[in-house]
Motif scaffolding. Structure first.
Motif, mmCIF file in Angstrom:
data_model
loop_
_atom_site.group_PDB
_atom_site.id
_atom_site.type_symbol
_atom_site.label_atom_id
_atom_site.label_comp_id
_atom_site.label_asym_id
_atom_site.label_seq_id
_atom_site.Cartn_x
_atom_site.Cartn_y
_atom_site.Cartn_z
ATOM 1 N N LEU A 95 0.945 -1.209 0.027
ATOM 2 C CA LEU A 95 0.108 -0.006 -0.289
ATOM 3 C C LEU A 95 0.917 1.239 -0.059
ATOM 4 O O LEU A 95 0.541 2.281 -0.686
ATOM 5 C CB LEU A 95 -1.035 -0.081 1.156
ATOM 6 C CG LEU A 95 -1.943 1.247 1.334
ATOM 7 C CD1 LEU A 95 -3.033 0.970 0.294
ATOM 8 C CD2 LEU A 95 -2.609 0.808 2.869
ATOM 9 N N SER A 96 1.804 1.388 0.709
ATOM 10 C CA SER A 96 2.928 2.322 0.755
ATOM 11 C C SER A 96 3.620 2.575 -0.411
ATOM 12 O O SER A 96 3.637 3.615 -0.926
ATOM 13 C CB SER A 96 3.955 2.468 1.913
ATOM 14 O OG SER A 96 4.829 3.213 1.858
ATOM 15 N N MET A 97 3.678 1.462 -1.255
ATOM 16 C CA MET A 97 4.647 1.620 -2.504
ATOM 17 C C MET A 97 3.669 2.116 -3.364
ATOM 18 O O MET A 97 4.059 2.828 -4.232
ATOM 19 C CB MET A 97 4.933 0.091 -2.867
ATOM 20 C CG MET A 97 6.449 -0.388 -2.214
ATOM 21 S SD MET A 97 6.835 -1.966 -2.651
ATOM 22 C CE MET A 97 7.880 -2.442 -1.386
ATOM 23 N N ILE A 98 2.202 1.763 -3.567
ATOM 24 C CA ILE A 98 1.444 2.393 -4.331
ATOM 25 C C ILE A 98 1.356 4.046 -3.940
ATOM 26 O O ILE A 98 1.290 4.760 -4.906
ATOM 27 C CB ILE A 98 0.194 1.651 -4.260
ATOM 28 C CG1 ILE A 98 0.430 0.227 -4.935
ATOM 29 C CG2 ILE A 98 -1.076 2.514 -5.120
ATOM 30 C CD1 ILE A 98 -0.900 -0.842 -4.606
ATOM 31 N N ILE A 99 1.108 4.055 -2.986
ATOM 32 C CA ILE A 99 0.537 5.746 -2.388
ATOM 33 C C ILE A 99 1.885 6.501 -2.349
ATOM 34 O O ILE A 99 1.775 7.469 -2.934
ATOM 35 C CB ILE A 99 -0.166 5.510 -0.949
ATOM 36 C CG1 ILE A 99 -1.506 4.778 -1.319
ATOM 37 C CG2 ILE A 99 -0.182 7.181 -0.600
ATOM 38 C CD1 ILE A 99 -1.983 4.760 0.157
ATOM 39 N N ASP A 100 2.966 6.013 -1.740
ATOM 40 C CA ASP A 100 4.091 6.919 -1.452
ATOM 41 C C ASP A 100 5.337 6.593 -2.601
ATOM 42 O O ASP A 100 6.387 7.639 -2.600
ATOM 43 C CB ASP A 100 4.671 6.427 0.025
ATOM 44 C CG ASP A 100 3.615 6.600 0.943
ATOM 45 O OD1 ASP A 100 2.745 7.545 1.014
ATOM 46 O OD2 ASP A 100 3.579 5.854 1.982
ATOM 47 N N GLY A 101 5.284 5.532 -3.236
ATOM 48 C CA GLY A 101 6.509 5.355 -4.160
ATOM 49 C C GLY A 101 7.346 4.213 -3.648
ATOM 50 O O GLY A 101 7.115 3.762 -2.437
#
Length: 133
Positions: A95-101
């Motif tokens: 989720l963080s990779m999708i939202i934050d990079g």
């Protein structure tokens, strides 16, 4: 297969998880290590408080895993906890990779390791949950 080998294979997911999560928890609770090794600055008491809570959560969960290794009547619950722990950590990182990079390489490796351990634990649960030893 000998009982000793069977014991190692049955508990491998819990042993690996403990060997990885205990040091990780200690690192999360140690601001100097975070700053020097991971370049993460813990500059508020609230962040330090949160990281120490995560450290103790990691250590507590690892304790349950070790109970599962040492006492067969805890094995199933420890394995279920391992599945929940690893797959929800992986989900949060994805989720963080999708939202934050994308994070640094170590955290990308972390999500892969969590997915592998989570799915391996599902396999272990299916394979050994009805087994007497």
């Amino acid at each position: 297969m000998s009982i000793k080998k069977h014991w190692i294979y049955k508990n491998l997911h819990l042993l690996i998880s403990t060997l990885v999560v205990v040091p990780t928890g200690i690192i999360y609770g140690s601001p100097l290590i975070l700053q020097k090794q991971l370049n993460i600055n813990v500059n508020t008491i609230d962040l330090s408080n949160m990281l120490k809570a995560i450290m103790c959560l990691y250590l507590g969960i690892s304790f349950i895993w070790m109970l599962g290794v040492l006492k067969s009547n805890y094995w199933k619950r420890a394995t279920e906890l391992n599945i929940l722990f690893m797959l929800t950590l992986a989900l949060g990182r994805i989720l963080s990779m999708i939202i934050d990079g994308l994070p640094t390489t170590g955290y990308v490796f972390g999500v892969i390791a969590e997915l592998v351990l989570g799915f391996y634990s599902i396999y272990q649960l299916k394979k050994y949950s009805n087994n007497a030893y």
